[in-house]
Design a protein around this motif. Sequence first.
Motif, PDB file in Angstrom:
ATOM      1  N   GLU A 182      15.185   2.755   1.172  1.00 33.62           N
ATOM      2  CA  GLU A 182      14.203   2.120   0.288  1.00 33.62           C
ATOM      3  C   GLU A 182      12.785   2.613   0.561  1.00 33.62           C
ATOM      4  OE1 GLU A 182      14.776  -2.021   0.943  1.00 33.62           O
ATOM      5  OE2 GLU A 182      16.836  -2.020   0.204  1.00 33.62           O
ATOM      6  N   GLY A 183      12.655   3.655   1.366  1.00 37.27           N
ATOM      7  CA  GLY A 183      11.338   4.220   1.644  1.00 37.27           C
ATOM      8  C   GLY A 183      10.504   3.456   2.650  1.00 37.27           C
ATOM      9  N   GLU A 230       0.844  -1.202   0.000  1.00 38.02           N
ATOM     10  CA  GLU A 230       0.000   0.000   0.000  1.00 38.02           C
ATOM     11  C   GLU A 230       0.880   1.252   0.000  1.00 38.02           C
ATOM     12  OE1 GLU A 230      -3.115  -0.019  -0.296  1.00 38.02           O
ATOM     13  OE2 GLU A 230      -4.009  -1.784   0.636  1.00 38.02           O
ATOM     14  N   THR A 231       0.434   2.288  -0.682  1.00 39.24           N
ATOM     15  CA  THR A 231       1.158   3.555  -0.668  1.00 39.24           C
ATOM     16  C   THR A 231       1.015   4.201   0.710  1.00 39.24           C
ATOM     17  OG1 THR A 231      -0.726   4.889  -1.367  1.00 39.24           O
ATOM     18  CG2 THR A 231       0.615   3.862  -3.104  1.00 39.24           C
ATOM     19  N   THR A 265       5.855   2.908   6.596  1.00 39.72           N
ATOM     20  CA  THR A 265       5.292   2.363   7.829  1.00 39.72           C
ATOM     21  C   THR A 265       4.841   3.465   8.788  1.00 39.72           C
ATOM     22  OG1 THR A 265       7.531   2.156   8.744  1.00 39.72           O
ATOM     23  CG2 THR A 265       6.581   0.206   7.712  1.00 39.72           C
ATOM     24  N   ASN A 266       5.425   4.642   8.665  1.00 45.72           N
ATOM     25  CA  ASN A 266       4.960   5.802   9.440  1.00 45.72           C
ATOM     26  C   ASN A 266       4.625   6.921   8.466  1.00 45.72           C
ATOM     27  OD1 ASN A 266       4.385   7.803  11.288  1.00 45.72           O
ATOM     28  ND2 ASN A 266       6.527   8.163  11.855  1.00 45.72           N
ATOM     29  N   PRO A 267       3.470   6.818   7.806  1.00 44.58           N
ATOM     30  CA  PRO A 267       3.119   7.778   6.749  1.00 44.58           C
ATOM     31  C   PRO A 267       2.529   9.081   7.304  1.00 44.58           C
ATOM     32  CG  PRO A 267       1.390   6.141   6.941  1.00 44.58           C
ATOM     33  CD  PRO A 267       2.440   5.761   7.951  1.00 44.58           C
ATOM     34  N   GLY A 268       3.341   9.814   8.049  1.00 43.02           N
ATOM     35  CA  GLY A 268       2.883  11.086   8.584  1.00 43.02           C
ATOM     36  C   GLY A 268       1.740  10.941   9.569  1.00 43.02           C
ATOM     37  N   ALA A 326      -4.899   6.235   5.237  1.00 42.10           N
ATOM     38  CA  ALA A 326      -6.363   6.205   5.179  1.00 42.10           C
ATOM     39  C   ALA A 326      -6.915   4.947   5.850  1.00 42.10           C
ATOM     40  CB  ALA A 326      -6.836   6.275   3.725  1.00 42.10           C
ATOM     41  N   ILE A 327      -6.237   3.816   5.667  1.00 40.43           N
ATOM     42  CA  ILE A 327      -6.679   2.564   6.290  1.00 40.43           C
ATOM     43  C   ILE A 327      -6.604   2.667   7.810  1.00 40.43           C
ATOM     44  CG2 ILE A 327      -6.047   0.139   6.626  1.00 40.43           C
ATOM     45  CD1 ILE A 327      -5.180   0.129   3.660  1.00 40.43           C
ATOM     46  N   ILE A 328      -5.517   3.237   8.326  1.00 45.10           N
ATOM     47  CA  ILE A 328      -5.359   3.361   9.780  1.00 45.10           C
ATOM     48  C   ILE A 328      -6.463   4.235  10.365  1.00 45.10           C
ATOM     49  CG2 ILE A 328      -3.867   4.307  11.581  1.00 45.10           C
ATOM     50  CD1 ILE A 328      -1.466   3.373   9.844  1.00 45.10           C
ATOM     51  N   LEU A 329      -6.749   5.356   9.726  1.00 42.37           N
ATOM     52  CA  LEU A 329      -7.804   6.241  10.222  1.00 42.37           C
ATOM     53  C   LEU A 329      -9.171   5.559  10.149  1.00 42.37           C
ATOM     54  CD1 LEU A 329      -6.752   9.675   8.681  1.00 42.37           C
ATOM     55  CD2 LEU A 329      -6.276   8.789  10.966  1.00 42.37           C
ATOM     56  N   ASP A 330      -9.402   4.806   9.086  1.00 43.50           N
ATOM     57  CA  ASP A 330     -10.682   4.109   8.934  1.00 43.50           C
ATOM     58  C   ASP A 330     -10.846   3.044  10.015  1.00 43.50           C
ATOM     59  OD1 ASP A 330     -13.128   3.354   7.325  1.00 43.50           O
ATOM     60  OD2 ASP A 330     -12.008   1.465   7.188  1.00 43.50           O
ATOM     61  N   ARG A 331      -9.785   2.266  10.280  1.00 42.16           N
ATOM     62  CA  ARG A 331      -9.864   1.214  11.308  1.00 42.16           C
ATOM     63  C   ARG A 331     -10.055   1.825  12.695  1.00 42.16           C
ATOM     64  NH1 ARG A 331      -9.805  -1.157   7.108  1.00 42.16           N
ATOM     65  NH2 ARG A 331      -8.781  -3.154   6.625  1.00 42.16           N
ATOM     66  N   LEU A 332      -9.431   2.961  12.940  1.00 50.22           N
ATOM     67  CA  LEU A 332      -9.623   3.634  14.219  1.00 50.22           C
ATOM     68  C   LEU A 332     -11.077   4.056  14.384  1.00 50.22           C
ATOM     69  CD1 LEU A 332      -8.700   4.937  16.842  1.00 50.22           C
ATOM     70  CD2 LEU A 332      -7.843   6.873  15.515  1.00 50.22           C
TER      71      LEU A 332
END
Length: 405
Positions: free
Chosen positions: A169-170, A120-121, A175-178, A127-133
């Motif tokens: 390698e990004g 995932e980008t 893993t910590n996308p802001g 967006a997934i983390i916020l949705d699951r929260l």
Amino acid sequence: MSDISADLGTGRASVGAVLDYAWTAGEFTATDAMASTALTRSTAIDALATLVDAEILRELPNARAAGAYRAGRPARRFALSADLGVVAGIDAGDTHLAVTIADPLETTLAELRSDIDPDETPAERRAIILDRLQQALAAAGRTRDDLLAICVGVAAPVNRHGASPPHPEGFWERTNPGLTDALRGWAPVVEVKNDAALAAVAEGAVGAAAGCSDYVALLAGERFGGGVVIDGHLLHGAHGGVGEGVVFEHIIGVGAAFGLVPSLHHQLLAAVESGEVDAGSPVGRLVDADRIDPRAVLELASAGDADALLVTGQLGEVLARVVGVLGSMYDPTHVIICGGVAESIEPVLAAARAVLPEQLHLPAPELLASTLGAEVVSLGAVATARRAAREHAVPLLAEQRLSRG
């Protein structure tokens, strides 16, 4: 002590002292609060009244009303309000996501755990983390307005502002996308932490390191990463990089930061290819699978299978070198292997213990398997969020309510 006095003048210091006491007291009386805080009776009663007015404490039925008092004047009894809010602990791993909603004291209200695509980008992951929260809050019957504190564990170094440095390698940026910016405004306190550091918090709070001042919690599943506690303090570093596993790429006999699961896979493949393990044996046949199940190898080793013991013995030598480096760098009394792999890792630990003293000049640390399983990071995240609620969010809530009053 809580900082409730910061904006309300020094006269509120007694309020902060009583509030600190209330967090661990359960039900208590004014006399109990006096004995713990060394406040005079009148000052303690004033502080209790202030916290009741702010709805931070609730007054309970007195002992006579509860049927436990027979003569004399019954004591007034107090406890923290049952509805101060909730905290969120998030384990945002490379391939999994776990969100826990809990009250500020001890009760878990909701848990959601799911796999996450490592491809995932950063934007999609965020967006997934916020949705699951949001989903977890709904499952707990709560909303964003109820959040006191959020703590997220990520598989990356994290500085004191919640940001991760760039990775060649990004990986760390993904893993910590802001997350600190993404969660700003969701709760009075938002913290993003390294996952191994949170594992160390959990082990110290409810795990194998309870009561220990010098230990390393080593997340050892897919990659190595250590949470380091020395002299009772969780070490951090300028960029949050204490315990980062890349150092093991430079250790002879280790050569990579890969954890025990991929290392066991490589050890078994090499043993079959070299002929040390017969491809037709119970262990050798595991190589035919797309992905070798480490638990199958470890269970065979525990049952005494010679080939499995050979492979786990070789892996134990690798682990001993890893632990030897940690022991030489930090001088801990314990190194605790954490994560889901810990539940069946004893054959590897036994082999590592046999050669560990050769790896360092200092006394070898005790090598233990965590009992907290795959939830270790989530437990640390919830514990950290609860501490933030106690030390910052609830005192701030009290200040706001008192100021309005």
